[in-house]
Write a protein that holds these residues in place. Structure first.
Motif, PDB file in Angstrom:
ATOM      1  N   PRO A  75      10.822  48.742  69.201  1.00  0.00           N
ATOM      2  CA  PRO A  75      11.638  49.804  70.199  1.00  0.00           C
ATOM      3  C   PRO A  75      12.140  48.429  71.220  1.00  0.00           C
ATOM      4  CG  PRO A  75       9.226  49.784  70.837  1.00  0.00           C
ATOM      5  CD  PRO A  75       9.166  49.261  69.476  1.00  0.00           C
ATOM      6  N   GLY A  76      13.076  48.819  71.696  1.00  0.00           N
ATOM      7  CA  GLY A  76      14.086  48.035  72.716  1.00  0.00           C
ATOM      8  C   GLY A  76      14.449  46.721  72.246  1.00  0.00           C
ATOM      9  N   LYS A  77      15.254  46.944  71.055  1.00  0.00           N
ATOM     10  CA  LYS A  77      15.983  45.898  70.171  1.00  0.00           C
ATOM     11  C   LYS A  77      17.125  45.447  71.329  1.00  0.00           C
ATOM     12  CE  LYS A  77      16.413  48.336  66.210  1.00  0.00           C
ATOM     13  NZ  LYS A  77      15.292  49.187  66.613  1.00  0.00           N
TER      14      LYS A  77
ATOM     15  N   ALA B 157       5.163  45.032  69.516  1.00  0.00           N
ATOM     16  CA  ALA B 157       5.557  45.755  68.328  1.00  0.00           C
ATOM     17  C   ALA B 157       4.434  45.841  67.146  1.00  0.00           C
ATOM     18  CB  ALA B 157       6.985  45.375  67.806  1.00  0.00           C
TER      19      ALA B 157
ATOM     20  N   THR C  25      12.256  46.930  63.493  1.00  0.00           N
ATOM     21  CA  THR C  25      11.409  48.157  63.772  1.00  0.00           C
ATOM     22  C   THR C  25      11.052  48.452  65.272  1.00  0.00           C
ATOM     23  OG1 THR C  25       9.536  47.376  62.905  1.00  0.00           O
ATOM     24  CG2 THR C  25      10.766  48.283  61.266  1.00  0.00           C
TER      25      THR C  25
END
Length: 354
Positions: free
Chosen positions: A228-230, A83, A226
Motif C-alpha cells: 500500500p502507498g505506492k 509490506a 503490492t
C-alpha cells in the motif's frame, strides 16, 4: 583429531580470493585513482583556492540536505519492510542508513549487508527477505539514475559534442571500449548463465539453496508492486534524488568559479556533474574516493574549469561528506550500543521482579 569444521586449502584460497575482491581491490582502486588524481598537481595552489575561495556555509547547507536524504531513504525502506510484515521503528531505520554509508567507507558494499543483518536481527526477520527489500531499494535507485542519465545526456548533447570535438583521443578510447567484441560477448555470456541457472533442473543442495535464496530476494523486491502507498513510495524516491541534486546545486555556490559555471551554462552543467558523479559511485571504492573526484573534474572540464580548481572543488565536497559519514557512523554505533545496554538493563530488572 580432525573436525568437521576444518577448512580445506581450496576453501581457504576461495576465502582469500573473496576477501581480495570485496575489500583489497576497492582500496587499490581508490588509492590508484587518487595517486593519478594528484600527480602533477600543486597542493599549495589547491589549498590556496580552498582557503581563499570556498564559502563553507554553502557546504554546511549541502551536508544538512544530505542528512535529510538519508532520513527519506529510511522512511522509504520502512514502507517496503512493512509490506513484508516487518514493522520497524523509525529511529533504528535511520541508524541503519547512517551505518550503511559509514561501513562502506571502510568495507565497500558491506554496508548493505550490515544494515540487512542489523534490521533482520533486531526484528527477528529472515535475512534473505530483508536483503530482498534492500536490493529493491538499490534497484529503484539504479532505475532512477538511469532515467536521469538518459535525460541529462539528451539535454547536454551539445556540450558533450563540443567537448569531444576538442578531445579526439578521449572519443577514440570510449568508442574502442563500446565497440569491443569482448564487451558484448561478456554480456551475452552473463545472460546465458543467468538463464541456465534458473532453467537447469538439479538436485544439488547448493544450487537448490541458491535458488531458494533468489526466490526470497524476489519476494522482498516484488513487495514494491503490492504494498500500500505506492504513490508515497514514488514521492519519497523523487525526494531522495531531489535532495541529491539540490545538494550538488548548493555546493556549486560554494566557489566563485562553479557558481559562474552554473550561472553561465545553467542547471544543465550541474546536472551533468551530478549524473557523472553518481555513475562514478558504482565503481568499487571506499565511499567513492577516487572515482567521484575523477568524474567531477571531468564534468567541470567540459565547462572549461581547469584541473586544479576542479580538484579543489571535488576534494572539499567529498572530504566534508566523508567527515559527515564518519560522524554519523560514530553516532550510529554509539546509539546502537546504548540501546542494547538499556534493553539488557530492562531485561535484568524484569528478571529480578519475577
Amino acid at each position: 583429531m580432525e573436525t568437521g569444521n576444518a577448512s580445506t586449502p581450496q576453501q581457504c584460497r576461495h576465502r582469500w580470493l573473496g576477501w581480495l575482491l570485496k575489500y583489497a581491490i576497492p582500496v587499490v582502486i581508490s588509492f590508484g585513482l587518487c595517486w593519478l588524481l594528484f600527480t602533477g598537481v600543486d597542493f599549495g595552489d589547491m589549498v590556496g583556492i580552498i582557503r581563499g575561495e570556498c564559502n563553507f556555509w554553502w557546504i554546511a547547507l549541502a551536508l544538512s540536505i544530505s542528512v535529510l536524504s538519508h532520513i527519506l531513504r529510511a522512511v522509504r525502506w520502512g514502507m517496503q519492510l512493512r509490506a513484508l510484515g516487518i514493522d520497524t521503528p523509525m529511529f533504528p531505520l535511520v541508524l541503519s542508513i547512517f551505518g550503511t554509508y559509514s561501513v562502506n567507507l571502510v568495507f565497500p558494499r558491506l554496508g548493505e549487508v550490515w544494515r540487512t543483518g542489523y534490521i533482520a536481527h533486531r526484528q527477528g526477520a529472515q535475512f534473505a527477505t530483508v536483503f530482498g527489500s534492500m536490493v529493491a531499494d538499490r534497484l529503484a535507485d539504479m532505475f532512477t539514475a538511469l532515467v536521469i542519465t538518459v535525460f541529462t545526456f539528451i539535454l547536454a548533447a551539445g556540450a558533450f559534442t563540443q567537448y569531444v570535438a576538442g578531445n579526439a583521443a578521449t572519443y577514440a578510447h570510449i568508442a574502442g571500449y563500446v565497440s569491443s567484441p569482448l564487451l558484448w560477448i561478456a554480456l551475452a555470456a552473463c545472460v546465458v548463465l543467468v538463464w541456465w541457472f534458473f532453467a537447469h533442473k538439479t538436485s544439488n543442495p547448493a544450487m537448490l539453496k541458491a535458488k531458494a535464496a533468489v526466490r526470497e530476494l524476489w519476494a522482498g523486491f516484488a513487495a514494491i508492486f503490492t504494498m500500500p502507498g505506492k504513490g508515497l513510495w514514488l514521492l519519497l524516491t523523487v525526494g531522495i534524488w531531489g535532495c541529491y541534486f539540490v545538494q550538488m546545486l548548493v555546493v556549486f555556490q560554494a566557489f566563485g568559479f562553479t557558481a559562474e559555471v552554473a550561472s553561465h551554462d545553467g542547471v544543465t552543467a550541474v546536472l551533468v556533474t551530478f549524473v557523472l558523479s553518481s555513475i562514478a559511485m558504482g565503481v568499487p571504492s571506499n565511499g567513492g574516493i577516487g572515482p567521484w573526484q575523477w568524474a567531477v573534474i571531468f564534468a567541470l572540464g567540459i565547462y572549461g574549469v581547469d584541473r586544479v580548481h576542479a580538484g579543489a572543488f571535488a576534494n572539499v565536497v567529498l572530504g566534508t561528506q566523508t567527515l559527515l559519514l564518519i560522524f554519523l557512523g560514530i553516532f550510529t554505533f554509539a546509539s546502537i550500543a546504548l540501546m542494547r545496554r538499556k534493553a539488557r538493563s530492562t531485561q535484568n530488572i524484569n528478571n529480578l521482579k519475577k
